[in-house]
Design an enzyme around this catalytic site. Sequence first.
Site, PDB file in Angstrom:
ATOM      1  N   ASP A 260      -5.867  17.262  -9.729  1.00 32.95           N
ATOM      2  CA  ASP A 260      -5.464  17.282  -8.697  1.00 32.95           C
ATOM      3  C   ASP A 260      -5.053  15.436  -9.067  1.00 32.95           C
ATOM      4  O   ASP A 260      -5.802  14.940  -8.976  1.00 32.95           O
ATOM      5  CB  ASP A 260      -5.947  17.237  -7.573  1.00 32.95           C
ATOM      6  CG  ASP A 260      -5.239  16.991  -5.907  1.00 32.95           C
ATOM      7  OD1 ASP A 260      -3.784  17.388  -6.124  1.00 32.95           O
ATOM      8  OD2 ASP A 260      -5.438  16.378  -4.761  1.00 32.95           O
ATOM      9  N   HIS A 261      -3.488  15.448  -8.966  1.00 29.27           N
ATOM     10  CA  HIS A 261      -2.775  14.062  -9.575  1.00 29.27           C
ATOM     11  C   HIS A 261      -3.006  13.133 -10.313  1.00 29.27           C
ATOM     12  O   HIS A 261      -4.086  12.100 -10.393  1.00 29.27           O
ATOM     13  CB  HIS A 261      -2.780  13.424  -8.100  1.00 29.27           C
ATOM     14  CG  HIS A 261      -2.286  14.421  -7.129  1.00 29.27           C
ATOM     15  ND1 HIS A 261      -0.298  14.548  -7.090  1.00 29.27           N
ATOM     16  CD2 HIS A 261      -2.416  14.757  -5.827  1.00 29.27           C
ATOM     17  CE1 HIS A 261      -0.197  14.778  -5.588  1.00 29.27           C
ATOM     18  NE2 HIS A 261      -1.136  14.696  -5.536  1.00 29.27           N
TER      19      HIS A 261
ATOM     20  N   GLY B 271      -2.063  13.725   4.134  1.00 35.46           N
ATOM     21  CA  GLY B 271      -2.587  13.330   5.157  1.00 35.46           C
ATOM     22  C   GLY B 271      -3.066  13.703   6.545  1.00 35.46           C
ATOM     23  O   GLY B 271      -2.049  15.048   6.094  1.00 35.46           O
TER      24      GLY B 271
ATOM     25  N   GLY C 158      -0.105  18.795   0.253  1.00 39.13           N
ATOM     26  CA  GLY C 158       0.107  18.019   2.419  1.00 39.13           C
ATOM     27  C   GLY C 158       0.325  19.269   3.159  1.00 39.13           C
ATOM     28  O   GLY C 158       0.578  18.663   4.065  1.00 39.13           O
TER      29      GLY C 158
ATOM     30  N   SER D 201      -2.584  20.244   5.226  1.00 46.11           N
ATOM     31  CA  SER D 201      -3.212  19.241   6.062  1.00 46.11           C
ATOM     32  C   SER D 201      -2.195  19.305   7.378  1.00 46.11           C
ATOM     33  O   SER D 201      -1.107  18.662   6.726  1.00 46.11           O
ATOM     34  CB  SER D 201      -3.704  18.525   6.039  1.00 46.11           C
ATOM     35  OG  SER D 201      -5.596  18.659   5.900  1.00 46.11           O
TER      36      SER D 201
ATOM     37  N   ASN E  40      -2.878  22.654  -1.132  1.00 51.99           N
ATOM     38  CA  ASN E  40      -3.634  21.464  -0.290  1.00 51.99           C
ATOM     39  C   ASN E  40      -4.081  21.444   0.504  1.00 51.99           C
ATOM     40  O   ASN E  40      -3.270  21.601   1.369  1.00 51.99           O
ATOM     41  CB  ASN E  40      -2.706  20.471  -1.824  1.00 51.99           C
ATOM     42  CG  ASN E  40      -3.257  20.844  -3.279  1.00 51.99           C
ATOM     43  OD1 ASN E  40      -2.480  21.860  -3.818  1.00 51.99           O
ATOM     44  ND2 ASN E  40      -2.910  19.315  -4.221  1.00 51.99           N
TER      45      ASN E  40
END
Length: 299
Positions: free
Chosen positions: A80-81, A179, A209, A211, A230
Site C-alpha cells: 500500500d502506497h 484516518g 481513506g 474509514s 481501503n
Amino acid sequence: MLLNMNQLLEVAKENKFAVGAFNVADSNFLRTVVEAAEENDSPAIIAVHPTELDFTKDEFFQYVISRVKNSSVPFVVHMDHGDNLASIMRAIHCGFSSVMIDGSLLSFEENIAVTKEVVDVCKKINVSVEGELGTIGNTGTTIEGGVSEVIYTQPEDAIEFIEKTGVDSLAVAIGTAHGIYPKNVKPKLRMDVLEEIEEKVDIPLVLHGGSSNPDEEVARAVQIGIQKVNISSDYKFAFYKKCREILSTTELWDANAIYPDCIVEAKKVITQKMNLFNSVGKATIYRDKNIKPFRNDFS
C-alpha cells in the site's frame, strides 16, 4: 488461496461488489483480518504500508504468505502506497502478489513515468499494479499521510493515465481522507466525479481513506463502480479501544489474556465493512471458478 489483484477484482467487478483492503502491521491484525474473512467467507486484501513492512520485517511475510495460501478464502497481499521502485521490489521479494505505486504528489507527467516504470517490471512477473491519480486528504490520525486540500481526479486525466502507464487498477480521489475524521468534520464524497470516471474507464477503481465515511456513501460508491475499499483506522481504533479498556482496569500482562477480546472487537468492524461492500459469501465464486493461485519467480 493467494491471488493477484487482477484475479481478485475481476470477479468483484463482474459481480458488483467490493473487496476490503485492511492494513496489517503485526500478527494480531493479520489474525483479525484472516479470521474475519474466513468466518464471513469473504475475499480480503492484506495491505501493508512501507512503514508497516519496516516494522514487521521481511521474515514475517513467510508466515503471512503461507497462512493465506492455505486458506479456502481468496486473499491478495498488497503493498500500500509504495513510494519508489526499491520499496516495490522489497515487497515482491517478500512474496506480495500486488503493489501500489503512489506518485500522486508528483506532476502528472512524473506520476505517469514513475508508475509506468513499476508496471514494466511487474507485468513480467505477474504482479498487479495499482496507481493513484488525484490526492487523498489527511485527518492527522494516520501514518499514511495525505494533503490538506483534496485534488479530485479528472476523468480525462484518468483515461490518459491508464493508457500511458498500463496500470491494472486506479485509486481515485473523490473527497476521502486517510484516518478518522475529527468530530467537527463531515466528509462528503463526490459521487458525480466517480460516476463520470466509471463511465470512461474499464479497469477496477479503488477508494482510499474508506474509514470513518458514512456507510450510505461508501455503499453508493460500491454500487457505482468501486471494487476495492481501503480500511485501516476504523478496525485498529476498535482493537486499541478495547485494549486500553483492559489495560486500564486490570493488571494483565500476558498477550493471550489481553488480545483475544481486542481481536473480537476489531472483527466486528471488519464484518460490518464486508457486509457494506457486499463481499460476504462471495469467496465461493472464486472456488467455483477454480482460479489458478498466484505464483511468481520470487515467491
